[in-house]
Design an enzyme around this catalytic site. Structure first.
Site, PDB file in Angstrom:
ATOM      1  N   GLU A 226      -1.697  -0.651  -4.592  1.00  0.00           N
ATOM      2  CA  GLU A 226      -3.028  -0.931  -4.640  1.00  0.00           C
ATOM      3  C   GLU A 226      -4.134  -0.727  -4.279  1.00  0.00           C
ATOM      4  O   GLU A 226      -4.084  -0.185  -3.432  1.00  0.00           O
ATOM      5  CB  GLU A 226      -2.780  -2.396  -4.009  1.00  0.00           C
ATOM      6  CG  GLU A 226      -4.263  -3.635  -4.548  1.00  0.00           C
ATOM      7  CD  GLU A 226      -4.347  -4.569  -2.728  1.00  0.00           C
ATOM      8  OE1 GLU A 226      -3.267  -5.160  -2.034  1.00  0.00           O
ATOM      9  OE2 GLU A 226      -5.218  -4.683  -2.293  1.00  0.00           O
TER      10      GLU A 226
ATOM     11  N   CYS B  64     -10.676  -5.769  -1.089  1.00  0.00           N
ATOM     12  CA  CYS B  64     -10.070  -6.170  -1.746  1.00  0.00           C
ATOM     13  C   CYS B  64     -10.401  -6.729  -3.129  1.00  0.00           C
ATOM     14  O   CYS B  64     -11.002  -6.457  -4.387  1.00  0.00           O
ATOM     15  CB  CYS B  64      -8.466  -5.871  -1.747  1.00  0.00           C
ATOM     16  SG  CYS B  64      -7.341  -4.950  -0.788  1.00  0.00           S
TER      17      CYS B  64
END
Lengths: 526, 526
Positions: free
Chosen positions: B266, B303
């Site tokens: 990620e 994120c």
């Protein structure tokens, strides 16, 4: 066969290519077959990708029923071609009529299986975690998940299944089922068969009033078109069945795009068979018959051909090898799919035959027409097999090696030494259970399918099938290319948080209008 | 904090590294924290991988109950550390107490969620197609499928979630749930927190009598250890959360191994927010408050931080921007996680500030201690955004850009131009429904999660969550790193054909002793 036109199919259009021309060859006679297929260029790749991209948002949101009917319509259209398809496929591949007819049945059967899978809707994997506005310390929003199609998919037809792994084969069926438009790069060994099937899909697209970009069919020699397809930014996944070198080249291209994509390559497997001590003793001869029949099936041109036999050295193993050798000597020569495959087979067998640690047990009958293969059976020791990695290389065709081990520990050592496989097979009797149990963990780590007392050739199209396995059997062991679970290769999950019901996709509406199985607040609703 | 020893944990052993030493730094003071962590070398990677490999076959066949209890024991052991863990994490990260305590709750909650998922056993995806001995033309063998663990997994701790995405975070929990031993490479920003949590897992392994190789914890500066882990042949998958450059380097290593493995990275997301016309007009001010609160959360180090706002230019948008600017100006400076992250943030903001097509709307308060960030809000036009790909680059921290569009078509054009995202957010009222519907297909193709009238920060750990998305948000859009579906990342299907019941794994026995949900002959049994 006057209906063959030698064109690329770009959506509903027939397009004449202007690159190097392909002709099919009848491998049984060496004769060149008409018509010529002028290869496409990157211009046609671009057109097909553009149409597929334009079709994607519409096609992926067709209703479950519409999509299921489309898959069934493809099956009916393929059946409607009738005997022309069987004849052309036989001529282009050298495969016998019963095999082609069986393969057609399998191809249409798997399209209909996917229709039923689409209707059932379990593949959407609907999950609902309803809002908890009063939860402390923080309220929970409403969260819903479904799976959506990845995007347009490139499919590479395989040489060895001109119907079931080709234009309307497993990859096409599962990608269309998932909601992905498909662009097929036809295998150059059977362009006529590909055109016939491609036209059937083209007709089904029209009959179902779908956007034309849902399907295109490209022809082209060399690797230019395939590479262009895999690197096109509108292509979001690809399926491939073929050689290790071809698969790895395309896999590499798929991984090195600015946006990497999943590339499902099925490449190489030698499908070891483990005859265990008691079974060998009790029914070695019968086993030898079954083994040679599996080895010879389709001239050995199955991805699941049993290319390796691993057992503890014993009188019973010697008897098995002798019996298999005797049976194999009687094996008639069979026509291979293409001159290229035949040549590669000859080279592979000759590499074994010349290997100073490998002993030839038997060869089958020689042929008297072009491209016929002679079956082969060879023996080597575990020690020599471990010492030479080349002995693990697949010889695509009806040749197998027997590996003699000193004891059961060495059998496990050989199993651990193997690369990933599509299948492994145990031949065992009740008294072999403990030995089989000791071997099982290794086999599970090495293969996608474990068989007992059968033979690996013959892949059932069903829900529980796994036609896949650790690298290099495939490039992605997390999936299967045969069976209903193959639909998951072309899907990704999307989560919807606090969407008003009016904006939710049908599958996620609170009233569950599609009556789908859901994981609702962690509990399975059915 | 006397319990910290600065060792690597190799199974049950404490090992002193002999490579370059790591010290945590208190970002709020710049102070160096004891103890020193001498980094490991490839020798320790090798030892950890060997132990993990030896543990694998045993651990993956632990019963559902044993494995669930193990996950719960880890949670209890983490809680048992008590306040020492909270204090050390606060000191190492600059994050406030409530956040660390919340994150500990989430970490233990997700371990317990996976325990319940393991017990329910749906992840095994059991499929049974029973034999049909009388089927014509060919009998069907008995075929059964279950999922098994991929193998030992390497987990890379993230800097921004010292508990929930670190040593016992989402990747570790899902991999352990799937039956994979785990080797964690600790993030060098919080070694003390990592050691405390690592010891909790180590204690749980012992308490549950599991093979010691089920868990190891490595420390090391630079990329040597991480690379060695990813290319070790005994590692079969990896999970990573971090920078795009770091993720891509390891992804590349994972793909270029002799046996490539799944690498779940990620990496990068700017999480666009789409305020729609009617919502902007009706409640632009309120929206501005919510937006700035989300932007500032955790110093913007999520994120899912909303780094982009895309809307049609209007008075209401101007008012929104002005209100957001006013609020942002009042934002207190916050300590960032590390000096390196702070420096990268300053560079990113300064790149925007100096960009001649970008206008600064507001900056937050300046800080008076080290490594504090000043929030930022900038505006540019759709045309300029489209013309400069650099404007899509993530600035990790509390800075966002507003993109002014001419009309709704341009909003869609911008959306199409975006790279893959973890989240996209719609701010909409009932009258925006048609515009939202027009945008939705694009958003589904771009992101793993779509939110309405919320803010992207805050990721619920539940069944329906998708924390993932198209590249470069992640390296594999087919999975999620948060929520119960994350278990599927570490599994692969295996098919068992005609196994005698005595050889079948428990999950596949005909009597269904584990009482699992099965797809039996194509029908869902529950």
């Amino acid at each position: 066969m006057s209906s063959l036109q030698g064109n690329l199919l770009i959506g509903q259009r027939n397009v004449t290519g202007n690159s190097k021309t392909i002709h099919a060859i009848n491998p049984a006679t060496g004769e060149t077959l008409e018509p010529a297929y002028a290869g496409g260029s990157t211009a046609e790749v671009d057109q097909a990708c553009q149409l597929a991209w334009e079709a994607f948002d519409v096609y992926r949101e067709t209703s479950l029923e519409e999509r299921a009917v489309f898959l069934e319509t493809i099956a009916s259209q393929i059946e409607a071609i009738g005997n022309d398809l069987v004849e052309r496929a036989m001529t282009e591949t050298g495969l016998p009529q019963a095999r082609i007819e069986g393969e057609r049945g399998r191809t249409c059967g798997q399209l209909r299986l996917f229709a039923s899978v689409v209707r059932a809707g379990e593949w959407l994997d609907v999950r609902v975690d309803p809002a908890m506005p009063d939860r402390e310390p923080m309220p929970r929003p409403d969260l819903r998940q479904r799976h959506i199609a990845l995007g347009p998919v490139a499919v590479f037809g395989a040489s060895n299944f001109p119907l079931a792994f080709s234009v309307a084969g497993g990859d096409t069926a599962s990608a269309l089922a998932a909601g992905c438009p498909v662009i097929v790069k036809a295998h150059s060994a059977h362009p006529g068969t590909s055109e016939l099937v491609g036209r059937a899909i083209q007709a089904a697209v029209k009959q179902c009033n779908l956007p034309e970009g849902v399907f295109s069919l490209l022809f082209g020699s060399g690797r230019e078109i395939g590479h262009a397809l895999v690197v096109d930014p509108r292509i979001k996944a690809a399926g491939f069945t073929g050689s290790r070198s071809g698969g790895l080249a395309l896999l590499n291209a798929a991984q090195n795009r600015p946006e990497p994509i999943p590339f499902y390559a099925e490449m190489s497997s030698i499908n070891p068979v483990f005859p265990m001590a008691h079974a060998l003793k009790a029914r070695g001869k019968e086993m030898a018959e079954g083994f040679v029949a599996s080895l010879n099936m389709g001239a050995g041109q199955f991805c699941t051909n049993p290319g390796l036999v691993i057992a503890v050295k014993s009188q019973a193993l010697d008897d098995f090898v002798a019996a298999a050798g005797e049976t194999l000597k009687q094996s008639a020569a069979q026509t291979m799919l293409t001159p290229g495959i035949h040549e590669a087979y000859e080279q592979g067998v000759s590499r074994l035959a010349k290997h100073d640690k490998v002993r030839e047990v038997a060869r089958g009958q020689t042929g008297d027409s072009p491209n016929q293969c002679q079956s082969g059976l060879f023996v080597t020791t575990a020690e020599d097999f471990l010492a030479d990695h080349e002995l693990q290389e697949e010889v695509f065709g009806a040749t197998s090696q027997v590996i003699e081990c000193q004891n059961e520990e060495e059998v496990i050592r050989i199993a651990e030494h193997l690369e990933g496989q599509l299948t492994v097979t145990l031949q065992m009797d009740d008294d072999d259970l403990a030995a089989a149990q000791a071997l099982l963990p290794t086999l599970e780590r090495k293969a996608g399918r474990i068989l007992v007392n059968g033979w690996p050739t013959g892949v059932e199209v069903c829900h529980a099938m796994v036609h896949g396995g650790p690298y290099p059997a495939t490039s992605d062991s997390r999936t299967t290319s045969v069976g209903s679970a193959a639909i998951f290769r072309f899907l990704r999950p999307v989560c919807y948080q606090n969407l008003p019901d009016g904006l939710r996709p049908e599958a996620l509406k609170e009233s569950n209008p599609l009556q789908l199985t859901r994981l609702y607040d962690g509990k399975r609703e059915s």
